[in-house]
Design a protein around this motif. Structure first.
Motif, PDB file in Angstrom:
ATOM      1  N   TYR A 217      57.218  57.679  53.357  1.00 47.50           N
ATOM      2  CA  TYR A 217      56.509  57.039  52.249  1.00 47.50           C
ATOM      3  C   TYR A 217      56.929  57.590  50.881  1.00 47.50           C
ATOM      4  CZ  TYR A 217      52.587  54.518  50.107  1.00 47.50           C
ATOM      5  OH  TYR A 217      51.821  53.684  49.351  1.00 47.50           O
ATOM      6  N   PRO A 218      56.979  58.927  50.705  1.00 44.42           N
ATOM      7  CA  PRO A 218      57.398  59.458  49.392  1.00 44.42           C
ATOM      8  C   PRO A 218      58.797  58.990  48.982  1.00 44.42           C
ATOM      9  CG  PRO A 218      56.465  61.211  50.745  1.00 44.42           C
ATOM     10  CD  PRO A 218      56.635  60.017  51.642  1.00 44.42           C
ATOM     11  N   MET A 219      59.684  58.842  49.944  1.00 49.16           N
ATOM     12  CA  MET A 219      61.043  58.357  49.655  1.00 49.16           C
ATOM     13  C   MET A 219      60.999  56.877  49.280  1.00 49.16           C
ATOM     14  SD  MET A 219      64.354  58.222  52.216  1.00 49.16           S
ATOM     15  CE  MET A 219      63.575  57.442  53.627  1.00 49.16           C
ATOM     16  N   LEU A 220      60.235  56.099  50.028  1.00 49.72           N
ATOM     17  CA  LEU A 220      60.175  54.653  49.782  1.00 49.72           C
ATOM     18  C   LEU A 220      59.535  54.360  48.421  1.00 49.72           C
ATOM     19  CD1 LEU A 220      59.249  53.387  53.373  1.00 49.72           C
ATOM     20  CD2 LEU A 220      61.509  53.524  52.293  1.00 49.72           C
ATOM     21  N   VAL A 222      60.008  56.161  45.647  1.00 48.37           N
ATOM     22  CA  VAL A 222      60.862  56.514  44.507  1.00 48.37           C
ATOM     23  C   VAL A 222      62.163  55.717  44.412  1.00 48.37           C
ATOM     24  CG1 VAL A 222      59.914  58.857  44.365  1.00 48.37           C
ATOM     25  CG2 VAL A 222      62.043  58.469  45.629  1.00 48.37           C
ATOM     26  N   VAL A 223      62.526  54.978  45.464  1.00 45.52           N
ATOM     27  CA  VAL A 223      63.781  54.223  45.383  1.00 45.52           C
ATOM     28  C   VAL A 223      63.560  52.871  44.704  1.00 45.52           C
ATOM     29  CG1 VAL A 223      64.907  55.332  47.364  1.00 45.52           C
ATOM     30  CG2 VAL A 223      63.414  53.331  47.734  1.00 45.52           C
ATOM     31  N   ASP A 224      64.664  52.255  44.256  1.00 43.39           N
ATOM     32  CA  ASP A 224      64.552  50.960  43.576  1.00 43.39           C
ATOM     33  C   ASP A 224      64.209  49.841  44.561  1.00 43.39           C
ATOM     34  OD1 ASP A 224      65.274  52.032  41.071  1.00 43.39           O
ATOM     35  OD2 ASP A 224      67.405  51.972  41.622  1.00 43.39           O
ATOM     36  N   ILE A 225      64.809  49.902  45.743  1.00 41.36           N
ATOM     37  CA  ILE A 225      64.586  48.866  46.757  1.00 41.36           C
ATOM     38  C   ILE A 225      64.204  49.572  48.056  1.00 41.36           C
ATOM     39  CG2 ILE A 225      65.639  46.936  48.006  1.00 41.36           C
ATOM     40  CD1 ILE A 225      67.764  46.846  45.740  1.00 41.36           C
ATOM     41  N   ALA A 226      63.001  49.271  48.582  1.00 43.40           N
ATOM     42  CA  ALA A 226      62.516  49.999  49.761  1.00 43.40           C
ATOM     43  C   ALA A 226      62.271  49.056  50.934  1.00 43.40           C
ATOM     44  CB  ALA A 226      61.224  50.725  49.417  1.00 43.40           C
ATOM     45  N   PHE A 227      62.709  49.494  52.116  1.00 47.32           N
ATOM     46  CA  PHE A 227      62.491  48.718  53.342  1.00 47.32           C
ATOM     47  C   PHE A 227      61.766  49.556  54.380  1.00 47.32           C
ATOM     48  CE2 PHE A 227      66.524  46.881  51.668  1.00 47.32           C
ATOM     49  CZ  PHE A 227      66.114  45.568  51.520  1.00 47.32           C
ATOM     50  N   LEU A 228      60.768  48.956  55.014  1.00 51.27           N
ATOM     51  CA  LEU A 228      60.065  49.583  56.130  1.00 51.27           C
ATOM     52  C   LEU A 228      60.403  48.800  57.393  1.00 51.27           C
ATOM     53  CD1 LEU A 228      57.843  51.781  56.782  1.00 51.27           C
ATOM     54  CD2 LEU A 228      56.191  49.893  56.671  1.00 51.27           C
ATOM     55  N   VAL A 229      61.031  49.470  58.359  1.00 47.31           N
ATOM     56  CA  VAL A 229      61.359  48.786  59.621  1.00 47.31           C
ATOM     57  C   VAL A 229      60.188  48.929  60.589  1.00 47.31           C
ATOM     58  CG1 VAL A 229      63.849  49.149  59.334  1.00 47.31           C
ATOM     59  CG2 VAL A 229      62.502  50.814  60.661  1.00 47.31           C
ATOM     60  N   GLN A 230      60.189  48.107  61.636  1.00 48.68           N
ATOM     61  CA  GLN A 230      59.119  48.173  62.636  1.00 48.68           C
ATOM     62  C   GLN A 230      59.302  49.395  63.525  1.00 48.68           C
ATOM     63  OE1 GLN A 230      59.737  44.382  64.517  1.00 48.68           O
ATOM     64  NE2 GLN A 230      58.195  43.350  63.252  1.00 48.68           N
ATOM     65  N   LYS A 231      58.162  49.958  63.936  1.00 49.33           N
ATOM     66  CA  LYS A 231      58.199  51.073  64.885  1.00 49.33           C
ATOM     67  C   LYS A 231      58.495  50.531  66.284  1.00 49.33           C
ATOM     68  CE  LYS A 231      55.067  54.388  62.775  1.00 49.33           C
ATOM     69  NZ  LYS A 231      55.862  55.562  62.997  1.00 49.33           N
ATOM     70  N   HIS A 232      58.677  51.463  67.221  1.00 44.92           N
ATOM     71  CA  HIS A 232      59.071  51.044  68.574  1.00 44.92           C
ATOM     72  C   HIS A 232      58.035  50.152  69.251  1.00 44.92           C
ATOM     73  CE1 HIS A 232      56.662  54.405  70.500  1.00 44.92           C
ATOM     74  NE2 HIS A 232      56.642  54.677  69.214  1.00 44.92           N
TER      75      HIS A 232
END
Ligand code: 2M8
Ligand code: MG
Length: 265
Positions: A217-220, A222-232
């Protein structure tokens, strides 16, 4: 562009640790000369295996922002590092592993919590618990700035644990399987520092971030474009609700491949 990516459950599959499904997009980045920077809970020793296999040659961030490893002569511009080894300039943001272990052991004893860290487990134990092969499990135990651990307990135990970690001036985060006890560092702080160096060198680069769990979350953010992928389990982490973060359909490396291919097409 610079791509910052988590490994476990994001670029590599939660169970098989394979990045095979993401290879088309990884190759696309290589073709376009876009740096692929690993930013993970994994240790330096573990990450080097992926760096060697994927021949990235770029800096990387270990143990939830514990340290940034920059290959010598990768940048021309100056930056302040904490120490150097034969291979890298290292910017350390984390707290010494032995101190983290001591605090964790003290909390477990004083609060009667059932906690098992990587430091308490054998290579075989880590291998059985994670599905890593024995050699990789051994590399995962070579920790410097973060202790990964599990706890047998209920909500109340979790609350006690969190309070005690914070009372000791430390922090926690959570990955796909484990709790992590860390210092002041997080992935976002490390990504910010490394981005500043990239911008000093190349001007205004745009940053992309990919992750799957709370520790991303902290990384997502601060970046300009953030992607969250689905968990297993096929779901997105329910704790991550920020609308600026794009939720990708696709589990781990499948989602990763789609997100990067779409963006760069
Ligand atoms: C640990 O990290 C994952 C990241 O999501 C977790 O918390 O579940 C780390 O300690 C890492 O070193 C190790 O390779 C990984 C194995 O699944 O577990
Ligand atoms: Mg992950």
């Amino acid at each position: 562009y610079i791509v910052f990516t988590d490994l476990d459950g994001t670029l590599v599959d939660h169970d098989t640790y394979s990045y095979e499904a993401a290879l088309p997009a990884i190759n696309l980045l290589k073709e376009k000369g876009i740096p692929l920077v690993f930013c993970t809970s994994k240790t330096r020793a573990e990450i080097e295996v992926y760096v060697d296999e994927l021949n990235t040659g770029h800096p990387f961030i270990s143990e939830n922002g514990g340290a940034i490893f920059i290959p010598h002569a990768y940048f021309d511009v100056d930056y302040v590092s904490s120490r150097s080894t034969e291979k890298y300039d290292i910017i350390e943001l984390g707290t010494d592993y032995n101190l983290l272990r001591n605090v964790l052991l003290n909390i477990a004893a004083s609060e009667d919590l059932s906690i098992t860290g990587f430091g308490d487990m054998t290579n075989e134990g880590v291998s059985q618990d994670t599905g890593l092969d024995l050699e990789s499990a051994c590399l995962a135990k070579q920790r410097e700035y973060d202790e990964a651990f599990k706890m047998d307990g209920d909500e109340k135990d979790a609350e006690t644990l969190i309070n005690k970690i914070q009372a000791n001036g430390l922090n926690y985060t959570r990955g796909g399987r484990y709790w992590h006890i860390i210092g002041e560092n997080d992935k976002g702080k490390a990504v910010n520092i490394l981005t500043q160096i990239y911008r000093k060198q190349y001007g205004n680069v745009r940053t992309i971030g990919l992750g799957d769990s709370q520790n991303d979350y902290p990384m997502l953010k601060v970046v300009d474009i953030a992607f969250l992928v689905q968990k297993h389990n096929g779901k997105h982490d329910p704790k991550i609700t920020d609308t600026k973060i794009t939720k990708v359909e696709g589990i781990g490396p499948v989602g990763w491949n789609m997100a990067i291919s779409e963006l760069l097409k």
